[in-house]
Write an enzyme that holds these catalytic residues in place. Structure first.
Site, mmCIF file in Angstrom:
data_model
loop_
_atom_site.group_PDB
_atom_site.id
_atom_site.type_symbol
_atom_site.label_atom_id
_atom_site.label_comp_id
_atom_site.label_asym_id
_atom_site.label_seq_id
_atom_site.Cartn_x
_atom_site.Cartn_y
_atom_site.Cartn_z
ATOM 1 N N SER A 1 0.817 -1.221 0.000
ATOM 2 C CA SER A 1 0.000 0.000 0.000
ATOM 3 C C SER A 1 0.846 1.265 0.000
ATOM 4 O O SER A 1 1.561 1.512 -0.949
ATOM 5 C CB SER A 1 -0.966 -0.013 1.190
ATOM 6 N N HIS B 143 -3.438 -1.825 -4.187
ATOM 7 C CA HIS B 143 -4.902 -1.929 -4.148
ATOM 8 C C HIS B 143 -5.499 -0.545 -3.982
ATOM 9 O O HIS B 143 -4.788 0.390 -3.618
ATOM 10 C CB HIS B 143 -5.325 -2.859 -2.998
#
Lengths: 289, 70
Positions: free
Chosen positions: A168, A191
């Protein structure tokens, strides 16, 4: 006869031949030593007329340092040997903590620790290169981007290694350095940013999250070889993650996608950093035309 | 605060609503910072070292679990 410790110490000192008392009568000139022309007897040497000595170099302590506990007991201060390495390392582990403290079950990297460290490293004359080590599960977007921007704007050579995970918000931090490495088994999850804490209304929230996402995508595409379409495609890919949309890139995958520069570990990273430091020093040595 | 993490948010934020006073203290040691857990009676244990100096991590007095006296 009873002496207290302090008194006995003073008496022993007085008996020693080269003792000069600091308090009390002025010291008599010692006939064994040649007179110092710059000072008259009974006068303290003037610091302004004294020849300038070499500036203090960084203190290097060799031998066995005193245990910290011992020195705290005896002197009230710890005796820390100041041996500075020319390569300093910054570790980003666990959750990147932002403006809110996370509950204690989280291992966190706090920005109030990292940001002053980066300022110190940029300012220090002894530090020539910075190694950034990541094993993080992401965290706060603002804090992560703040760290990334600071690392990216440093004038000294920087190299990052992703070990274990750089998920992330770890992505922007990993690519913020001049050169990046990923361990063969390390993984990076890309993501979309999910919603937490801020619920205004559906359309506004989507727009806000979209903006947050664009900040991350913008930073990553500016500081690595990956193209925006490719990064977005990885971010929103379905079927790769069991519970979510997104992609996991393992070792070489991250290099192939253009996110990370090379697969390698600590040895390669330090070698690369040394090489960059040498280059940096050589460039500085060339006179301006 | 927007968290961008693959971890489950329930796991990360569990206990966020209950405030717990920490018995960990940050102690500055020259250029490095130690996180020390205060066990009372002036004694503590090193939990974590925060430093950019790699040599600091080789100092046994700074290792996690080392005894610390305030």
């Amino acid at each position: 006869m009873y002496y207290d410790n302090n008194q006995r110490f003073k008496n022993e000192q007085r008996r020693s031949p080269d003792y000069t008392p600091t308090v009390g009568p002025m010291p008599r000139p010692n006939p064994n030593t040649p007179p110092n022309p710059s000072t008259t007897p009974g006068q303290m040497p003037n610091p302004m007329t004294q020849p300038r000595t070499e500036p203090n170099k960084g203190k290097r302590v060799t031998g066995k340092p005193k245990g910290m506990i011992d020195s705290i007991k005896e002197l009230g201060t710890p005796d820390v040997p100041e041996t500075k390495s020319n390569i300093q390392c910054v570790t980003i582990i666990g959750q990147v903590e932002g403006h809110l403290s996370l509950p204690p079950q989280n291992k966190t990297t706090k920005y109030e620790h990292i940001i002053p460290q980066l300022v110190g490293l940029e300012q220090s004359n002894e530090v020539e290169g910075v190694l950034l080590i990541l094993n993080t599960v992401g965290g706060d977007v603002e804090a992560g981007l703040a760290i990334s921007e600071m690392v990216a704007s440093m004038s000294k050579p920087t190299v990052s290694i992703v070990l274990g995970g750089g998920h992330s918000i770890g992505g922007p931090i990993a690519v913020s350095t001049d050169y990046s490495f990923i361990a063969e088994t390390a993984s990076m999850t890309i993501h979309p940013i999910r919603l937490n804490g801020l619920v205004v209304g559906v359309p506004q929230t989507y727009e806000y999250l979209d903006k947050m996402q664009d900040r991350v995508i913008g930073f990553v595409t500016q500081h690595s070889r990956i193209k925006e379409d490719k990064f977005r495609e990885l971010m929103f890919r379905t079927g790769d993650l069991a519970r979510d949309i997104g992609t996991v890139l393992i070792g070489d995958d991250a290099v192939k996608a253009g996110l990370i520069d090379e697969v390698g570990g600590l040895g390669k990273a330090v070698q690369k950093l040394r090489q960059m430091i040498d280059q940096n020093n050589n460039q500085r040595g060339v006179p301006l035309q | 605060m927007i968290l961008y993490t693959p971890m489950q948010l329930e796991l990360v934020l569990d206990g966020m609503d209950q405030y717990q006073a920490s018995n960990q203290r940050e102690i500055s040691m020259g250029s490095s910072t130690l996180i020390v857990e205060d066990n009372g009676f002036g004694r503590g244990q090193v939990v974590r070292l925060i430093s950019t100096e790699p040599q600091d991590y080789l100092n046994p007095n700074y290792a996690p679990g080392a005894e610390f006296k305030f």
